[in-house]
Design a protein around this motif. Structure first.
Motif, PDB file in Angstrom:
ATOM      1  N   PHE A  34     -35.973  28.326   5.896  1.00 55.55           N
ATOM      2  CA  PHE A  34     -35.989  27.563   4.464  1.00 55.55           C
ATOM      3  C   PHE A  34     -35.114  28.436   3.543  1.00 55.55           C
ATOM      4  CE2 PHE A  34     -39.651  25.805   5.513  1.00 55.55           C
ATOM      5  CZ  PHE A  34     -40.265  25.746   7.189  1.00 55.55           C
ATOM      6  N   TYR A  36     -34.995  29.804  -0.747  1.00 56.74           N
ATOM      7  CA  TYR A  36     -35.576  30.236  -1.594  1.00 56.74           C
ATOM      8  C   TYR A  36     -34.426  29.446  -2.602  1.00 56.74           C
ATOM      9  CZ  TYR A  36     -39.810  29.667   0.762  1.00 56.74           C
ATOM     10  OH  TYR A  36     -40.614  29.268   1.557  1.00 56.74           O
ATOM     11  N   ARG A  97     -38.633  31.406  10.793  1.00 59.64           N
ATOM     12  CA  ARG A  97     -39.556  31.078  11.232  1.00 59.64           C
ATOM     13  C   ARG A  97     -39.669  31.575  12.646  1.00 59.64           C
ATOM     14  NH1 ARG A  97     -43.388  28.507  14.207  1.00 59.64           N
ATOM     15  NH2 ARG A  97     -41.516  26.209  15.084  1.00 59.64           N
TER      16      ARG A  97
ATOM     17  N   SER B  32     -53.715  28.733   8.234  1.00 61.60           N
ATOM     18  CA  SER B  32     -53.730  30.176   8.281  1.00 61.60           C
ATOM     19  C   SER B  32     -52.593  30.908   7.021  1.00 61.60           C
ATOM     20  CB  SER B  32     -52.009  31.073   9.223  1.00 61.60           C
ATOM     21  OG  SER B  32     -50.944  30.219   9.568  1.00 61.60           O
ATOM     22  N   PHE B  34     -51.261  33.935   4.445  1.00 68.20           N
ATOM     23  CA  PHE B  34     -50.382  35.578   3.754  1.00 68.20           C
ATOM     24  C   PHE B  34     -50.126  35.986   3.377  1.00 68.20           C
ATOM     25  CE2 PHE B  34     -48.550  33.934   8.649  1.00 68.20           C
ATOM     26  CZ  PHE B  34     -49.124  32.337   8.461  1.00 68.20           C
ATOM     27  N   PHE B  49     -51.411  39.045   7.681  1.00 63.28           N
ATOM     28  CA  PHE B  49     -51.738  37.458   8.289  1.00 63.28           C
ATOM     29  C   PHE B  49     -52.820  37.451   8.421  1.00 63.28           C
ATOM     30  CE2 PHE B  49     -51.037  36.566  12.260  1.00 63.28           C
ATOM     31  CZ  PHE B  49     -49.891  37.030  12.896  1.00 63.28           C
ATOM     32  N   TYR B  51     -55.853  34.546  10.484  1.00 70.64           N
ATOM     33  CA  TYR B  51     -56.508  32.518  10.450  1.00 70.64           C
ATOM     34  C   TYR B  51     -57.935  33.143  10.434  1.00 70.64           C
ATOM     35  CZ  TYR B  51     -53.577  34.163  14.554  1.00 70.64           C
ATOM     36  OH  TYR B  51     -53.849  35.123  15.604  1.00 70.64           O
ATOM     37  N   ASN B  92     -50.388  27.933   4.901  1.00 73.36           N
ATOM     38  CA  ASN B  92     -49.574  26.795   5.307  1.00 73.36           C
ATOM     39  C   ASN B  92     -50.477  25.914   6.438  1.00 73.36           C
ATOM     40  OD1 ASN B  92     -48.398  25.656   7.472  1.00 73.36           O
ATOM     41  ND2 ASN B  92     -48.774  27.018   9.568  1.00 73.36           N
ATOM     42  N   ASN B  97     -45.345  21.090   9.215  1.00 69.05           N
ATOM     43  CA  ASN B  97     -44.152  21.939  10.163  1.00 69.05           C
ATOM     44  C   ASN B  97     -43.369  23.316   9.193  1.00 69.05           C
ATOM     45  OD1 ASN B  97     -42.110  21.886  11.521  1.00 69.05           O
ATOM     46  ND2 ASN B  97     -40.656  21.056   9.425  1.00 69.05           N
ATOM     47  N   TYR B  98     -44.484  23.664   8.901  1.00 68.91           N
ATOM     48  CA  TYR B  98     -44.625  25.332   8.580  1.00 68.91           C
ATOM     49  C   TYR B  98     -44.233  25.557   7.234  1.00 68.91           C
ATOM     50  CZ  TYR B  98     -46.473  26.588  13.590  1.00 68.91           C
ATOM     51  OH  TYR B  98     -46.907  25.808  15.046  1.00 68.91           O
ATOM     52  N   GLN B  99     -44.080  24.717   6.260  1.00 69.33           N
ATOM     53  CA  GLN B  99     -43.546  25.091   5.239  1.00 69.33           C
ATOM     54  C   GLN B  99     -44.777  25.631   4.330  1.00 69.33           C
ATOM     55  OE1 GLN B  99     -42.665  22.383   2.182  1.00 69.33           O
ATOM     56  NE2 GLN B  99     -41.136  21.942   2.977  1.00 69.33           N
ATOM     57  N   LEU B 100     -44.557  26.914   3.906  1.00 69.94           N
ATOM     58  CA  LEU B 100     -45.399  27.532   3.480  1.00 69.94           C
ATOM     59  C   LEU B 100     -45.717  26.939   1.528  1.00 69.94           C
ATOM     60  CD1 LEU B 100     -45.240  31.634   4.451  1.00 69.94           C
ATOM     61  CD2 LEU B 100     -47.032  29.492   5.629  1.00 69.94           C
ATOM     62  N   TRP B 102     -47.005  28.384  -2.005  1.00 70.82           N
ATOM     63  CA  TRP B 102     -46.989  30.115  -1.857  1.00 70.82           C
ATOM     64  C   TRP B 102     -47.144  29.546  -3.475  1.00 70.82           C
ATOM     65  CZ3 TRP B 102     -44.656  33.956   0.076  1.00 70.82           C
ATOM     66  CH2 TRP B 102     -43.701  33.268   1.042  1.00 70.82           C
TER      67      TRP B 102
END
Lengths: 117, 112
Positions: A34, A36, A97, B32, B34, B49, B51, B92, B97-100, B102
């Protein structure tokens, strides 16, 4: 722990030139990276999601022709800021990741501070 | 719109006290959670983290998760001046697609 290396840490360039930033996962395979951008005193802003071997997915408002992302291998992604202008000056941070993990945590590179004159 | 909310602070805590940072999230299906720490001019670094509902302890840090109330918190015991930083909460969501997602971060100041 997982290590992500990003360079250059600092770059100063003239307006109109292009700058390439590299992001490497050193001890794991990064199926997803990713990118940023962070302006002073502001939060992280996701620019794009990069999956190995496929085209990056850009967030709304981010110009894909200006911010070229290449994720050609499982350990390397690059961001090229093309025809940079002073308003592109920012702190660019990559994260990765670990593809072997399902917990979802991201590991960050050290960041690249871009100043466009 | 999936959101993560944090109080921007600054939160000022005397040295040696417990610092408590809170975060709420909107997506009930989030999997999850973080906590990252970011020093000024540096990139974020993962603190821990969590969960599962309940507490998770790692040294002076304890993460607490309450999925029913959709909040996650971070406690820092015996706060030190070196803990002064911005703390980012990330979530998450399901099917991301694991795109956090924020939070904007809470600035913590530990006063000697």
């Amino acid at each position: 722990g997982a290590v992500v290396s990003q360079h250059p840490s600092w770059v100063i360039c003239k307006s109109g030139t292009s700058v390439k930033i590299e992001c490497r996962s050193l001890d794991f395979q990064a199926t997803t990276m990713f990118w940023y951008r962070q302006f002073p005193k502001q939060s992280l802003m996701l620019m794009a999601t990069s999956n190995e071997g496929s085209k990056a997915t850009y967030e709304q408002g981010v110009e894909k022709d200006k911010f070229l992302i290449n994720h050609a291998s499982l350990t390397l992604s690059t961001l090229t800021v093309t025809s940079a202008h002073p308003e592109d000056s920012s702190f660019y941070i990559c994260s990765a990741r670990d593809g072997s993990s399902n917990t979802g945590e991201l590991f960050f590179g050290e960041g690249s501070r871009l100043t466009v004159l | 719109q999936k959101e993560v909310e944090q109080n921007s602070g600054p939160l000022s805590v005397p040295e040696g006290a417990i610092a408590s940072l809170n975060c709420t999230y909107s997506d009930r299906g989030s999997q999850s959670f973080f906590w990252y720490r970011q020093y000024s001019g540096k990139s974020p670094e993962l603190i821990m983290f969590i969960y599962s509902n309940g507490d998770k302890e790692d040294g002076r840090f304890t993460a607490q998760l309450n999925k029913a109330s959709q909040y996650v918190s971070l406690l820092i015991r015996d706060s030190q001046p070196s803990d002064s930083a911005t703390y980012l909460c990330a979530v998450n969501p399901m099917d991301s697609n694991y795109q956090l997602i924020w939070g904007a971060g809470t600035k913590l100041i530990i006063k000697p």
